[in-house]
Motif scaffolding. Structure first.
Motif, PDB file in Angstrom:
ATOM      1  N   ASP A 105     -15.174 -25.555  45.736  1.00 46.97           N
ATOM      2  CA  ASP A 105     -16.167 -26.020  44.763  1.00 46.97           C
ATOM      3  C   ASP A 105     -17.553 -25.708  45.315  1.00 46.97           C
ATOM      4  OD1 ASP A 105     -17.953 -27.416  43.239  1.00 46.97           O
ATOM      5  OD2 ASP A 105     -16.840 -29.310  43.264  1.00 46.97           O
ATOM      6  N   PRO A 106     -18.318 -24.828  44.635  1.00 45.08           N
ATOM      7  CA  PRO A 106     -19.637 -24.465  45.174  1.00 45.08           C
ATOM      8  C   PRO A 106     -20.567 -25.660  45.344  1.00 45.08           C
ATOM      9  CG  PRO A 106     -19.345 -23.586  42.943  1.00 45.08           C
ATOM     10  CD  PRO A 106     -18.015 -24.133  43.376  1.00 45.08           C
ATOM     11  N   GLU A 107     -20.387 -26.689  44.481  1.00 48.15           N
ATOM     12  CA  GLU A 107     -21.223 -27.892  44.583  1.00 48.15           C
ATOM     13  C   GLU A 107     -20.958 -28.651  45.889  1.00 48.15           C
ATOM     14  OE1 GLU A 107     -23.463 -28.818  42.123  1.00 48.15           O
ATOM     15  OE2 GLU A 107     -22.983 -26.902  41.196  1.00 48.15           O
ATOM     16  N   LYS A 108     -19.766 -28.463  46.451  1.00 50.88           N
ATOM     17  CA  LYS A 108     -19.439 -29.093  47.734  1.00 50.88           C
ATOM     18  C   LYS A 108     -19.648 -28.117  48.885  1.00 50.88           C
ATOM     19  CE  LYS A 108     -15.732 -31.981  45.805  1.00 50.88           C
ATOM     20  NZ  LYS A 108     -14.258 -32.088  45.738  1.00 50.88           N
ATOM     21  N   PHE A 109     -19.245 -26.869  48.659  1.00 50.33           N
ATOM     22  CA  PHE A 109     -19.252 -25.894  49.752  1.00 50.33           C
ATOM     23  C   PHE A 109     -20.670 -25.555  50.212  1.00 50.33           C
ATOM     24  CE2 PHE A 109     -19.634 -21.482  51.184  1.00 50.33           C
ATOM     25  CZ  PHE A 109     -18.837 -21.537  52.313  1.00 50.33           C
ATOM     26  N   TRP A 161     -22.316 -28.222  52.245  1.00 47.67           N
ATOM     27  CA  TRP A 161     -21.589 -28.387  53.515  1.00 47.67           C
ATOM     28  C   TRP A 161     -21.970 -27.291  54.507  1.00 47.67           C
ATOM     29  CZ3 TRP A 161     -17.899 -24.950  55.620  1.00 47.67           C
ATOM     30  CH2 TRP A 161     -17.351 -25.379  56.838  1.00 47.67           C
ATOM     31  N   ILE A 162     -21.913 -26.035  54.089  1.00 39.59           N
ATOM     32  CA  ILE A 162     -22.187 -24.935  55.035  1.00 39.59           C
ATOM     33  C   ILE A 162     -23.659 -24.955  55.449  1.00 39.59           C
ATOM     34  CG2 ILE A 162     -22.609 -23.139  53.253  1.00 39.59           C
ATOM     35  CD1 ILE A 162     -20.763 -22.496  56.539  1.00 39.59           C
ATOM     36  N   SER A 163     -24.528 -25.314  54.504  1.00 42.96           N
ATOM     37  CA  SER A 163     -25.958 -25.378  54.808  1.00 42.96           C
ATOM     38  C   SER A 163     -26.240 -26.472  55.839  1.00 42.96           C
ATOM     39  CB  SER A 163     -26.726 -25.640  53.509  1.00 42.96           C
ATOM     40  OG  SER A 163     -28.063 -25.897  53.791  1.00 42.96           O
ATOM     41  N   ALA A 171     -13.725 -18.110  47.404  1.00 40.39           N
ATOM     42  CA  ALA A 171     -13.566 -17.943  45.959  1.00 40.39           C
ATOM     43  C   ALA A 171     -14.149 -19.159  45.254  1.00 40.39           C
ATOM     44  CB  ALA A 171     -12.083 -17.801  45.623  1.00 40.39           C
ATOM     45  N   PHE A 172     -14.997 -18.903  44.247  1.00 46.26           N
ATOM     46  CA  PHE A 172     -15.530 -19.977  43.413  1.00 46.26           C
ATOM     47  C   PHE A 172     -14.817 -19.942  42.055  1.00 46.26           C
ATOM     48  CE2 PHE A 172     -19.916 -19.461  45.631  1.00 46.26           C
ATOM     49  CZ  PHE A 172     -19.529 -20.324  46.637  1.00 46.26           C
ATOM     50  N   PRO A 173     -14.563 -21.084  41.446  1.00 47.10           N
ATOM     51  CA  PRO A 173     -13.923 -21.096  40.132  1.00 47.10           C
ATOM     52  C   PRO A 173     -14.760 -20.315  39.112  1.00 47.10           C
ATOM     53  CG  PRO A 173     -13.959 -23.315  41.078  1.00 47.10           C
ATOM     54  CD  PRO A 173     -14.804 -22.449  41.963  1.00 47.10           C
ATOM     55  N   ASN A 174     -14.088 -19.587  38.242  1.00 49.67           N
ATOM     56  CA  ASN A 174     -14.734 -18.813  37.156  1.00 49.67           C
ATOM     57  C   ASN A 174     -15.724 -17.772  37.650  1.00 49.67           C
ATOM     58  OD1 ASN A 174     -13.399 -20.579  35.316  1.00 49.67           O
ATOM     59  ND2 ASN A 174     -15.025 -22.096  35.665  1.00 49.67           N
ATOM     60  N   GLU A 175     -15.595 -17.362  38.911  1.00 49.33           N
ATOM     61  CA  GLU A 175     -16.481 -16.309  39.446  1.00 49.33           C
ATOM     62  C   GLU A 175     -15.594 -15.120  39.824  1.00 49.33           C
ATOM     63  OE1 GLU A 175     -18.721 -13.752  40.421  1.00 49.33           O
ATOM     64  OE2 GLU A 175     -19.962 -15.548  40.143  1.00 49.33           O
ATOM     65  N   PRO A 176     -15.739 -13.987  39.110  1.00 48.50           N
ATOM     66  CA  PRO A 176     -14.861 -12.847  39.393  1.00 48.50           C
ATOM     67  C   PRO A 176     -15.131 -12.184  40.740  1.00 48.50           C
ATOM     68  CG  PRO A 176     -16.507 -12.258  37.739  1.00 48.50           C
ATOM     69  CD  PRO A 176     -16.645 -13.734  37.968  1.00 48.50           C
ATOM     70  N   LYS A 177     -16.330 -12.429  41.308  1.00 42.69           N
ATOM     71  CA  LYS A 177     -16.657 -11.779  42.587  1.00 42.69           C
ATOM     72  C   LYS A 177     -16.419 -12.726  43.760  1.00 42.69           C
ATOM     73  CE  LYS A 177     -20.177  -8.587  40.778  1.00 42.69           C
ATOM     74  NZ  LYS A 177     -19.404  -7.372  40.985  1.00 42.69           N
ATOM     75  N   GLY A 224     -14.285 -30.761  57.250  1.00 38.59           N
ATOM     76  CA  GLY A 224     -15.403 -30.558  56.335  1.00 38.59           C
ATOM     77  C   GLY A 224     -15.140 -29.424  55.360  1.00 38.59           C
ATOM     78  N   PHE A 225     -14.605 -28.317  55.878  1.00 38.47           N
ATOM     79  CA  PHE A 225     -14.330 -27.174  54.996  1.00 38.47           C
ATOM     80  C   PHE A 225     -13.196 -27.508  54.024  1.00 38.47           C
ATOM     81  CE2 PHE A 225     -12.052 -23.021  54.322  1.00 38.47           C
ATOM     82  CZ  PHE A 225     -12.959 -22.517  53.396  1.00 38.47           C
TER      83      PHE A 225
END
Length: 320
Positions: free
Chosen positions: A237-241, A244-246, A264-270, A314-315
């Motif tokens: 989840d980018p909102e969590k990841f 966290w990494i920052s 991989a982020f949800p709904n992100e093809p890249k 954390g990850f």
């Protein structure tokens, strides 16, 4: 990414063979033009005749040492180079044998003009098969150079026995299990193994070492250097990841020599690919996930005194 000029940082302890490798790059008929930034700190300077004859451009750091006032000098030289864009295909920065590669690598993230125009392609470390084990005991820089590397050239293998070679490789792997390792004499290897590696691509490492992220393979220790990798079989989840990494790199930054990952982020093809040096982090979406490719998320950390349990938990907590 593709329009940025690739930069290779060439490092290695005094006498390991960096100059031999550089001369090889400059004289082989590869049809490419390289701008070379060298510095000489009590070492024999690159033979400028050779460099000019090889149709390259060489810039010497005026203060001799690339690590002290490295950023200002390096940024000034790179800015000058960028004004002549098109005259060369890639840049090679050779650091002094006594340098920690971190400040050099950081320059490519910290200065906006530099990071807009150039990308750090790989840190290549030349190691002396005969003397590396000794240097790892008494020279922290030698250890950092191994820990930082994406490609390690274990040179002068003709001077050691197979048993000694296996021992020194085990020392290297305890510090950095993720770099591509080559055994050479006189740094003789295809230039394509050194330059334009795009070595921050973890996929390449996994192709080379398929079991590299398996259980039992993710945890290596030197006396004071650790490497750790964690995988989530799925998306994060980018909102969590992102927080966290920052936060992790801000808090643990001094102890994190290198970090990198593909998530991989949800709904992100890249694929979101990131890499970092100490507290400096750089990331972007790159390359589509291939059809049928499993959308896994993987992170790798190399450093000292890392809180491995906290990093792992954390990850894992960022899973989507």
């Amino acid at each position: 990414m593709s329009d940025k000029i690739p930069v290779t940082v060439l490092t290695g302890y005094l006498g390991a063979g960096k100059t031999t490798l550089l001369n090889r790059i400059l004289t082989e008929p590869h049809g490419k033009r390289y701008a070379v930034i060298v510095n000489e700190f009590g070492e024999i300077g690159i033979d400028n005749e050779l460099v000019v004859g090889a149709d390259e451009e060489v810039f010497e750091m005026n203060n001799g040492c690339i690590c002290c006032t490295v950023r200002g000098d390096l940024i000034r030289i790179l800015d000058g180079l960028m004004k002549r864009k098109g005259k060369f295909d890639a840049i090679i920065v050779e650091t002094t044998g006594l340098a920690d590669p971190a400040p050099v690598a950081q320059t490519f993230f910290m200065d906006q003009d530099v990071s807009d125009a150039a990308r750090l392609d790989a840190v290549v470390t030349v190691a002396d098969a005969k003397w590396l084990s000794e240097r790892l005991k008494d020279a922290p820089e030698a250890k950092s150079q191994i820990a930082f590397a994406d490609v390690i050239i274990l040179n002068k293998i003709d001077l050691v026995s197979e048993k000694e070679l296996e021992e020194v490789e085990a020392r290297i792997r305890a510090i950095n299990p993720y770099a591509k390792l080559h055994r050479t004499t006189n740094c003789a290897l295809p230039i394509s193994e050194v330059l334009e590696r795009n070595a921050f691509d973890l996929e390449r490492i996994i192709e080379l070492e398929p079991d590299f992220l398996e259980e039992g393979h993710h945890h290596h220790h030197d006396e004071d250097m650790q490497s750790l990798s964690v995988q989530i079989d799925g998306e994060v989840d980018p909102e969590k990841f992102m927080p966290w990494i920052s936060n992790l790199t801000q808090v643990e930054g001094p102890n994190i020599l290198r970090c990198k990952g593909i998530v991989a982020f949800p709904n992100e093809p890249k694929r979101f690919v990131f890499q970092g040096v100490h507290m400096i982090l750089d990331g972007d979406v790159q390359d589509d996930w291939k059809p049928g490719q499993k959308r896994n998320s993987k992170v790798v950390f190399i450093g000292r005194d890392l809180n491995e349990k906290a990093i792992r938990e954390g990850f894992l907590a960022t899973a989507a």
